[in-house]
Design a protein around this motif. Structure first.
Motif, PDB file in Angstrom:
ATOM      1  N   PRO A 332       0.821  -1.208   0.000  1.00  0.00           N
ATOM      2  CA  PRO A 332       0.000   0.000   0.000  1.00  0.00           C
ATOM      3  C   PRO A 332       0.857   1.261   0.000  1.00  0.00           C
ATOM      4  O   PRO A 332       1.946   1.290   0.578  1.00  0.00           O
ATOM      5  CB  PRO A 332      -0.807  -0.121   1.290  1.00  0.00           C
ATOM      6  CG  PRO A 332       0.043  -0.976   2.190  1.00  0.00           C
ATOM      7  CD  PRO A 332       0.732  -1.946   1.284  1.00  0.00           C
ATOM      8  N   ASP A 333       0.354   2.290  -0.647  1.00  0.00           N
ATOM      9  CA  ASP A 333       1.040   3.578  -0.668  1.00  0.00           C
ATOM     10  C   ASP A 333       0.423   4.455   0.419  1.00  0.00           C
ATOM     11  O   ASP A 333      -0.743   4.849   0.304  1.00  0.00           O
ATOM     12  CB  ASP A 333       0.877   4.238  -2.038  1.00  0.00           C
ATOM     13  CG  ASP A 333       1.803   5.424  -2.230  1.00  0.00           C
ATOM     14  OD1 ASP A 333       1.987   6.195  -1.267  1.00  0.00           O
ATOM     15  OD2 ASP A 333       2.343   5.580  -3.341  1.00  0.00           O
ATOM     16  N   PRO A 334       1.178   4.785   1.469  1.00  0.00           N
ATOM     17  CA  PRO A 334       0.586   5.572   2.563  1.00  0.00           C
ATOM     18  C   PRO A 334       0.214   6.988   2.152  1.00  0.00           C
ATOM     19  O   PRO A 334      -0.533   7.667   2.868  1.00  0.00           O
ATOM     20  CB  PRO A 334       1.700   5.578   3.618  1.00  0.00           C
ATOM     21  CG  PRO A 334       2.968   5.363   2.860  1.00  0.00           C
ATOM     22  CD  PRO A 334       2.597   4.467   1.715  1.00  0.00           C
ATOM     23  N   ARG A 335       0.684   7.431   0.996  1.00  0.00           N
ATOM     24  CA  ARG A 335       0.391   8.788   0.539  1.00  0.00           C
ATOM     25  C   ARG A 335      -0.987   8.904  -0.108  1.00  0.00           C
ATOM     26  O   ARG A 335      -1.551   9.997  -0.166  1.00  0.00           O
ATOM     27  CB  ARG A 335       1.476   9.234  -0.454  1.00  0.00           C
ATOM     28  CG  ARG A 335       2.881   9.236   0.143  1.00  0.00           C
ATOM     29  CD  ARG A 335       3.956   9.327  -0.931  1.00  0.00           C
ATOM     30  NE  ARG A 335       3.990   8.137  -1.782  1.00  0.00           N
ATOM     31  CZ  ARG A 335       4.916   7.920  -2.727  1.00  0.00           C
ATOM     32  NH1 ARG A 335       5.863   8.819  -2.930  1.00  0.00           N
ATOM     33  NH2 ARG A 335       4.864   6.815  -3.462  1.00  0.00           N
ATOM     34  N   VAL A 336      -1.504   7.786  -0.605  1.00  0.00           N
ATOM     35  CA  VAL A 336      -2.813   7.781  -1.270  1.00  0.00           C
ATOM     36  C   VAL A 336      -3.586   6.547  -0.806  1.00  0.00           C
ATOM     37  O   VAL A 336      -3.323   5.436  -1.281  1.00  0.00           O
ATOM     38  CB  VAL A 336      -2.667   7.758  -2.815  1.00  0.00           C
ATOM     39  CG1 VAL A 336      -4.046   7.760  -3.472  1.00  0.00           C
ATOM     40  CG2 VAL A 336      -1.852   8.944  -3.294  1.00  0.00           C
TER      41      VAL A 336
END
Length: 400
Positions: A332-336
């Motif tokens: 997972p991308d914590p930014r989006v």
């Protein structure tokens, strides 16, 4: 514009990694759509040799991935049709000099400690295992866990498996936008044919993974690393294993943008011999490189003199999705919120596809992953990466 029902997951990319993500995610009970601007396996997967290697990886996160993936490939070989041409052929790494052999032996010792099968081969034993090898090599190492697959067919069969579980496959449909809600979370994709709604989007776009990440407003510094493969006329089975020079491991881990070649030679079930491997960062330049092709042919003949007079029927190329630390982006991308990445595997995407798909499926479902995803965090480059120019004029990302 198409009107389609929402799904749980949209996977962007119908190459091997996207196909594996679709296979495991749909099998877990989630509804899945796979979108690709071209055909199935139309990018890097279709230009690959199908290597499933542990031998070229030093102890660390990537080797952990490779060992897990090797076990998953053995399971898939029992589930998928024989047309995928899975072959547990083993690999042989050879050293031309005593210095190279010393380095290879040290690497193999570390790999054995990490769970890899690696058996030393003295100079006088090399031709027992590969009779047509050059007689003046210093020694080598045998890796029984190395395997081979026909990548385009394997990706197609993984997607067929996903379709049987209810997945929708949409080739020829380019993603032109990532849909997000007011809080910034993913709510689907916009394509050239309409919108496809989903709370999760998986970036399995390979060499174009950085471009897709940019559509979501985040940085993922994926760059293309070009490689050529030569294909000979059909031959009797002269070469039994995946055979390559010890220098190949160093080339794989190098960050150089310049042309690098090290001989990699293997037979195929249908007869032709495949010859690699070259690496260079020249953007998406598709020009035939005569120096690269000439060096590949010379290196193969040096390893196997029997190939010196064999006709090369064609040469083709592909672009490996290169990230600066040579590790893929997985998870997972914590930014989006809702954006997951499964790209940047460089030349190991075929081999690492099953474990990547399994890890992505587990992460989407909130289940505990089989290994720590920290080294593959998609945002790891934010604080350490700056874009500069190199000798080729292409942008590069330097890790500091």
């Amino acid at each position: 514009m198409l009107t389609r029902h929402p799904v749980d997951v949209v996977i962007v990319g119908a190459g091997m990694v996207g196909a594996a993500c679709a296979h495991y995610t749909s099998r877990s009970g989630l509804s899945v759509a796979v979108v690709d601007r071209g055909p199935v396996s139309g990018g890097t997967t279709g230009a690959g040799e199908g290597n499933l290697l542990v031998s070229d990886k030093v102890p660390g996160p990537e080797l952990e991935l490779a060992l897990l993936s090797a076990a998953l490939w053995r399971q898939l070989a029992e589930e998928l049709p024989p047309e995928i041409e899975y072959e547990l052929k083993g690999g042989v790494v050879v050293a031309a000099s005593e210095e190279s052999l010393t380095t290879l032996s040290a690497t193999a010792a570390g790999q054995r400690a990490a769970g890899v099968e690696a058996h030393h081969l003295a100079s006088d034993r090399l031709r027992d295992i590969e009779p047509h090898l050059a007689p003046d090599l210093a020694g080598g190492c045998h890796y029984p866990q190395d395997a081979q697959v026909q990548p385009a067919l394997a990706a197609a069969e993984l997607l067929r498996s996903a379709v049987r579980s209810g997945a929708l496959v949409c080739p020829g449909e380019e993603v032109v936008g990532i849909l997000r809600d007011r809080e910034g979370a993913v709510r689907g994709v916009r394509t050239t044919r309409g919108e496809l709604c989903a709370p999760v989007v998986v970036n399995a776009a390979g060499t174009w993974g950085g471009d897709l990440a940019a559509l979501a407003g985040v940085n993922l510094p994926v760059l293309p690393r070009r490689g050529f493969v030569l294909v000979t006329e059909p031959l009797p089975r002269l070469i039994r294993h995946k055979v390559y020079a010890a220098e190949y491991v160093g080339d794989v881990s190098s960050g150089s943008a310049a042309l690098q070649t090290s001989p990699v030679v293997e037979g195929t079930p249908s007869g032709p011999v495949l010859i690699g491997a070259s690496r260079e960062r020249v953007g998406f330049d598709r020009t035939l490189s005569v120096p690269a092709v000439a060096r590949l042919a010379a290196g193969a003949a040096a390893l196997f003199p029997v190939l010196a007079d064999v006709r090369v029927m064609r040469a083709y190329h592909g672009f490996r999705p290169y990230l600066p630390d040579h590790l893929p982006a997985i998870g997972p991308d914590p930014r989006v919120p809702g954006l997951f990445h499964a790209c940047g595997h460089e030349g190991a995407g075929i081999g690492l596809a099953p474990v990547t798909g399994r890890l992505i499926a587990d992460a989407i479902r909130g289940e505990r992953p089989a290994l720590d995803l920290g080294p593959f965090a998609p945002d790891r480059f934010d604080a350490t990466c700056h874009v500069t120019g190199d000798a080729t004029g292409d942008p590069t990302c330097d890790v500091t």
